[in-house]
Design a protein around this motif. Structure first.
Motif, PDB file in Angstrom:
ATOM      1  N   HIS A  26       1.109  -1.328  -0.073  1.00  0.00           N
ATOM      2  CA  HIS A  26       0.004  -0.085   0.107  1.00  0.00           C
ATOM      3  C   HIS A  26       0.972   1.217   0.038  1.00  0.00           C
ATOM      4  O   HIS A  26       1.846   1.385   0.762  1.00  0.00           O
ATOM      5  CB  HIS A  26      -0.960  -0.010   1.267  1.00  0.00           C
ATOM      6  N   HIS A  27       0.693   2.205  -0.945  1.00  0.00           N
ATOM      7  CA  HIS A  27       1.639   3.312  -1.110  1.00  0.00           C
ATOM      8  C   HIS A  27       0.859   4.317  -0.350  1.00  0.00           C
ATOM      9  O   HIS A  27      -0.136   5.130  -0.732  1.00  0.00           O
ATOM     10  CB  HIS A  27       1.748   3.688  -2.503  1.00  0.00           C
ATOM     11  N   ARG A  28       1.259   4.469   1.012  1.00  0.00           N
ATOM     12  CA  ARG A  28       0.785   5.516   2.036  1.00  0.00           C
ATOM     13  C   ARG A  28       1.190   6.846   1.801  1.00  0.00           C
ATOM     14  O   ARG A  28       2.515   6.946   2.146  1.00  0.00           O
ATOM     15  CB  ARG A  28       1.130   4.616   3.326  1.00  0.00           C
ATOM     16  N   THR A  29       0.605   7.790   1.840  1.00  0.00           N
ATOM     17  CA  THR A  29       0.953   9.452   1.626  1.00  0.00           C
ATOM     18  C   THR A  29       1.060   9.732   3.325  1.00  0.00           C
ATOM     19  O   THR A  29       0.326   9.557   3.970  1.00  0.00           O
ATOM     20  CB  THR A  29      -0.251  10.106   1.019  1.00  0.00           C
ATOM     21  N   VAL A  30       2.121  10.375   3.443  1.00  0.00           N
ATOM     22  CA  VAL A  30       2.528  10.795   4.813  1.00  0.00           C
ATOM     23  C   VAL A  30       2.889  12.510   4.791  1.00  0.00           C
ATOM     24  O   VAL A  30       4.104  12.767   4.070  1.00  0.00           O
ATOM     25  CB  VAL A  30       3.668  10.100   5.327  1.00  0.00           C
ATOM     26  N   VAL A  31       2.063  13.218   5.218  1.00  0.00           N
ATOM     27  CA  VAL A  31       2.350  14.749   4.989  1.00  0.00           C
ATOM     28  C   VAL A  31       2.214  15.357   6.429  1.00  0.00           C
ATOM     29  O   VAL A  31       1.462  15.055   7.261  1.00  0.00           O
ATOM     30  CB  VAL A  31       1.405  15.409   4.434  1.00  0.00           C
ATOM     31  N   GLY A  32       3.310  16.141   6.561  1.00  0.00           N
ATOM     32  CA  GLY A  32       3.227  16.965   8.016  1.00  0.00           C
ATOM     33  C   GLY A  32       3.805  18.324   7.716  1.00  0.00           C
ATOM     34  O   GLY A  32       4.432  18.746   6.658  1.00  0.00           O
ATOM     35  N   SER A  33       3.241  19.173   8.423  1.00  0.00           N
ATOM     36  CA  SER A  33       3.333  20.625   8.465  1.00  0.00           C
ATOM     37  C   SER A  33       3.858  21.332   9.656  1.00  0.00           C
ATOM     38  O   SER A  33       3.545  21.015  10.832  1.00  0.00           O
ATOM     39  CB  SER A  33       2.041  20.934   8.073  1.00  0.00           C
ATOM     40  N   ASP A  34       4.773  21.877   9.600  1.00  0.00           N
ATOM     41  CA  ASP A  34       5.596  22.990  10.741  1.00  0.00           C
ATOM     42  C   ASP A  34       5.357  24.289  10.530  1.00  0.00           C
ATOM     43  O   ASP A  34       5.978  25.080  10.983  1.00  0.00           O
ATOM     44  CB  ASP A  34       6.887  22.534  10.758  1.00  0.00           C
ATOM     45  N   LEU A  35       4.332  24.727   9.440  1.00  0.00           N
ATOM     46  CA  LEU A  35       4.110  25.933   9.239  1.00  0.00           C
ATOM     47  C   LEU A  35       3.312  26.816  10.303  1.00  0.00           C
ATOM     48  O   LEU A  35       2.567  26.105  10.609  1.00  0.00           O
ATOM     49  CB  LEU A  35       3.226  26.032   7.757  1.00  0.00           C
ATOM     50  N   PRO A  36       3.684  28.144  10.323  1.00  0.00           N
ATOM     51  CA  PRO A  36       2.882  28.721  11.419  1.00  0.00           C
ATOM     52  C   PRO A  36       1.247  29.210  11.016  1.00  0.00           C
ATOM     53  O   PRO A  36       0.771  29.751  11.880  1.00  0.00           O
ATOM     54  CB  PRO A  36       3.621  30.124  11.298  1.00  0.00           C
ATOM     55  N   PHE A  37       0.909  28.465  10.051  1.00  0.00           N
ATOM     56  CA  PHE A  37      -0.689  28.815   9.511  1.00  0.00           C
ATOM     57  C   PHE A  37      -0.962  27.367   9.125  1.00  0.00           C
ATOM     58  O   PHE A  37      -0.270  26.739   8.474  1.00  0.00           O
ATOM     59  CB  PHE A  37      -0.810  29.981   8.678  1.00  0.00           C
ATOM     60  N   SER A  38      -2.363  27.458   9.086  1.00  0.00           N
ATOM     61  CA  SER A  38      -3.102  26.107   8.318  1.00  0.00           C
ATOM     62  C   SER A  38      -3.162  26.353   6.830  1.00  0.00           C
ATOM     63  O   SER A  38      -3.789  27.213   6.335  1.00  0.00           O
ATOM     64  CB  SER A  38      -4.340  25.934   9.115  1.00  0.00           C
ATOM     65  N   VAL A  39      -2.493  25.263   6.290  1.00  0.00           N
ATOM     66  CA  VAL A  39      -2.875  25.376   4.758  1.00  0.00           C
ATOM     67  C   VAL A  39      -4.123  25.228   4.251  1.00  0.00           C
ATOM     68  O   VAL A  39      -4.909  25.923   3.209  1.00  0.00           O
ATOM     69  CB  VAL A  39      -1.769  24.527   4.113  1.00  0.00           C
ATOM     70  N   THR A  40      -4.976  24.224   4.875  1.00  0.00           N
ATOM     71  CA  THR A  40      -6.474  24.119   4.494  1.00  0.00           C
ATOM     72  C   THR A  40      -7.319  24.775   5.410  1.00  0.00           C
ATOM     73  O   THR A  40      -8.616  24.583   5.363  1.00  0.00           O
ATOM     74  CB  THR A  40      -6.294  22.585   4.826  1.00  0.00           C
ATOM     75  N   GLY A  41      -6.838  25.782   6.223  1.00  0.00           N
ATOM     76  CA  GLY A  41      -7.928  26.429   7.063  1.00  0.00           C
ATOM     77  C   GLY A  41      -8.851  27.219   6.252  1.00  0.00           C
ATOM     78  O   GLY A  41      -9.984  27.491   6.828  1.00  0.00           O
ATOM     79  N   SER A  42      -8.595  27.565   5.260  1.00  0.00           N
ATOM     80  CA  SER A  42      -9.525  28.536   4.356  1.00  0.00           C
ATOM     81  C   SER A  42     -10.789  27.707   3.974  1.00  0.00           C
ATOM     82  O   SER A  42     -11.767  28.351   3.543  1.00  0.00           O
ATOM     83  CB  SER A  42      -8.864  28.991   3.143  1.00  0.00           C
ATOM     84  N   ALA A  43     -10.647  26.312   4.017  1.00  0.00           N
ATOM     85  CA  ALA A  43     -12.029  25.527   3.718  1.00  0.00           C
ATOM     86  C   ALA A  43     -12.835  25.524   4.764  1.00  0.00           C
ATOM     87  O   ALA A  43     -14.041  24.852   4.577  1.00  0.00           O
ATOM     88  CB  ALA A  43     -11.427  24.265   3.346  1.00  0.00           C
ATOM     89  N   ALA A  44     -12.689  26.189   6.031  1.00  0.00           N
ATOM     90  CA  ALA A  44     -13.505  25.973   7.044  1.00  0.00           C
ATOM     91  C   ALA A  44     -14.187  27.299   7.124  1.00  0.00           C
ATOM     92  O   ALA A  44     -13.616  28.372   7.036  1.00  0.00           O
ATOM     93  CB  ALA A  44     -12.596  25.782   8.238  1.00  0.00           C
ATOM     94  N   PRO A  45     -15.665  27.262   7.714  1.00  0.00           N
ATOM     95  CA  PRO A  45     -16.221  28.527   8.124  1.00  0.00           C
ATOM     96  C   PRO A  45     -15.938  29.205   9.036  1.00  0.00           C
ATOM     97  O   PRO A  45     -15.365  28.550   9.876  1.00  0.00           O
ATOM     98  CB  PRO A  45     -17.926  28.082   7.661  1.00  0.00           C
ATOM     99  N   PRO A  46     -16.321  30.433   9.049  1.00  0.00           N
ATOM    100  CA  PRO A  46     -16.954  31.360   8.354  1.00  0.00           C
ATOM    101  C   PRO A  46     -15.944  31.928   7.063  1.00  0.00           C
ATOM    102  O   PRO A  46     -14.752  31.982   7.158  1.00  0.00           O
ATOM    103  CB  PRO A  46     -17.580  32.549   9.211  1.00  0.00           C
TER     104      PRO A  46
END
Length: 502
Positions: A449-469
């Motif tokens: 199984h080719h398993r994707t592993v992603v980790g973030s040490d960024l000071p902000f959330s890359v995907t946070g813009s997908a959350a309301p409001p």
């Protein structure tokens, strides 16, 4: 229910429970020990090869007993030597294949790390066939070990001596939580197919493959199906017809024609048809001065396959086909006692005959004439995709058109089974001839199984813009991105060549 049926059901229930318990022990050991390192994987491959090499003479004798007549040389080449290079290639590359693939390398500087890790599936089930009962379980098992899995093997009941030898010998080399070998008839195979493996690998006929896939689907078990089919051969208009006929006739006789990659029917230019048949006949006659007493001439594996092949030829003859038996003088063939069928050339077939639609799996070659290459390609394309398509002739525009316009698991030019020569080349079918592939890295990937592993040490959330409001700025940003995307797509469409609509 009769007493006999009830007894059979009780035996099947006990076997199913025993196999289920073994699967559970293997899975528990897999979870307990975690993914094995490269040393353990190579050691398991080495022990598997030792199982074969230490007991080669016993396996040769077992297969001779199973087939009735099967030469030692044939068994050594097809069952042992033929798989060594593929397993050696796998063993030498397993450390490389285990490495994670790094993604988004530039983003790592900013604190975003992404990679794809090949991870073992867990427990792999392997169901083997009877035509190469050792090779076609050992090779996938070695590949599954390379990927870090545990393995359970169901041997074919048709080659019972080989199956029993494998079952009795395996514990001398493996703990049952690493490798387990199961024997038994169709009811055991059906129960084996229904177990909740992490992957199920099957080699055999398309009809049985469909049953295996249905059983596996009940537990959502992914399957690899290595099936057969009617492999076509095209002799090119500018081919050396005599050399082609010689090689095709020789290829048809490997293992008595009981090979999933054997040439099944041959298209020959009409004006060269007689020359082809004459050479094929002479080749076959020269190969076998005798057949019944010839230890090099492989028998049909059992009476059922013998009767089936003879029945295909008899049906073709009864319905108007031209049938030529290339039997040595004084020998009455086919011979039920030895289960030997003489090399047979069949011409003038039509689609109403069984031989036009069923895989022969015996020493019978169908020969057809063609006037234009397109006729042969159209005929091939009107039928289920074969495991291999053969071309005899130069590598020219006609050959490239043949490759481009036909569909098959592989293509071989000017030699029998040439598509299997490169150890790194994937082997597998397409459509009715199978799904999935193994050999080389393709096999490692099949059992991983080719398993994707992603980790973030960024000071902000890359995907946070997908959350309301969301608010007006986010809506404006989405609108700009849509305009840019649409404009880019329009430019691409205008730059590309127009495609006619159906």
């Amino acid at each position: 229910m009769s007493t006999v049926d009830a007894h059979a059901d009780n035996i099947a229930d006990r076997q199913r429970a025993a196999m289920g318990a073994t699967l559970q022990r293997q899975r528990q050991a897999f979870v307990r020990d975690g993914p094995p390192g490269v040393g353990i994987r190579r050691n398991r491959i080495d022990r598997l090869m030792a199982l074969v090499l230490d007991n080669t003479d016993a396996f040769v004798d077992a297969m001779a007993a199973d087939f009735g007549t099967r030469s030692k040389a044939a068994t050594l080449f097809t069952e042992v030597i033929g798989m060594v290079s593929v397993i050696e290639h796998t063993r030498s590359h397993v450390a490389q294949w285990m490495r994670a693939t790094k993604l988004m390398r530039a983003a790592r500087l900013g604190g975003l790390r992404a990679e794809v890790q090949p991870s073992p599936l867990g427990v792999v089930g392997i169901i083997g066939p009877w035509n190469f009962p050792l090779n076609l379980v050992v090779l996938p098992a070695a590949t599954a070990f390379a990927a870090g899995n545990r393995v359970m093997i169901k041997m074919s009941e048709v080659t019972a001596n080989t199956a029993e030898l494998m079952r009795a010998t395996a514990p001398n080399y493996f703990d049952q939580t690493e490798l387990d070998v199961v024997t038994g008839g169709p009811e055991v195979a059906a129960a084996f197919s229904s177990l909740p493996f992490d992957h199920l690998f099957f080699t055999g006929s398309p009809s049985v493959g469909a049953q295996v896939q249905r059983a596996a689907a009940q537990n959502l078990v992914p399957v690899t199906l290595e099936l057969g089919g009617k492999n076509p051969v095209v002799v090119a208009p500018n081919a050396d017809v005599r050399r082609s006929a010689t090689r095709i006739a020789q290829g048809r006789m490997v293992n008595g024609g009981q090979v999933c990659v054997c040439p099944d029917y041959v298209f020959v230019p009409e004006d060269r048809l007689e020359a082809f048949v004459d050479t094929a006949r002479d080749t076959l006659r020269g190969m076998f001065g005798s057949i019944i007493s010839n230890d090099d001439y492989c028998s049909s594996v059992n009476r059922a396959n013998f009767d089936r092949v003879v029945g295909l030829v008899d049906d073709a003859r009864a319905n108007g086909a031209s049938v030529e038996t290339v039997a040595p003088e004084g020998e009455l063939l086919p011979d039920p006692g030895t289960r030997k069928i003489a090399p047979t050339i069949v011409r003038d077939i039509d689609d109403t005959m069984k031989i036009a639609n069923e895989e022969v799996f015996g020493p019978v070659l169908v020969v057809k004439g063609y006037a234009q290459l397109g006729e042969a390609i159209d005929y091939i394309n009107q039928r289920p995709a074969p495991l291999v398509a053969y071309w005899y002739g130069p590598d020219d525009a006609d050959f490239r058109a043949f490759v481009r316009n036909t569909r098959s698991g592989g293509v071989a030019r000017n030699d029998f089974a040439a598509q299997m020569i490169p150890s790194a080349a994937p082997f597998g079918g397409v459509g009715r001839s199978g799904m999935g592939a193994y050999h080389g890295k393709a096999g490692f990937d099949t059992f991983s199984h080719h398993r994707t592993v992603v980790g973030s040490d960024l000071p902000f959330s890359v995907t946070g813009s997908a959350a309301p409001p969301f608010g007006k700025p986010m809506l404006m940003y989405a609108d700009v991105m849509m305009r840019i995307t649409k404009a880019r797509n329009r430019r691409r469409l205008s730059a590309s060549r127009p495609v006619s609509r159906p």
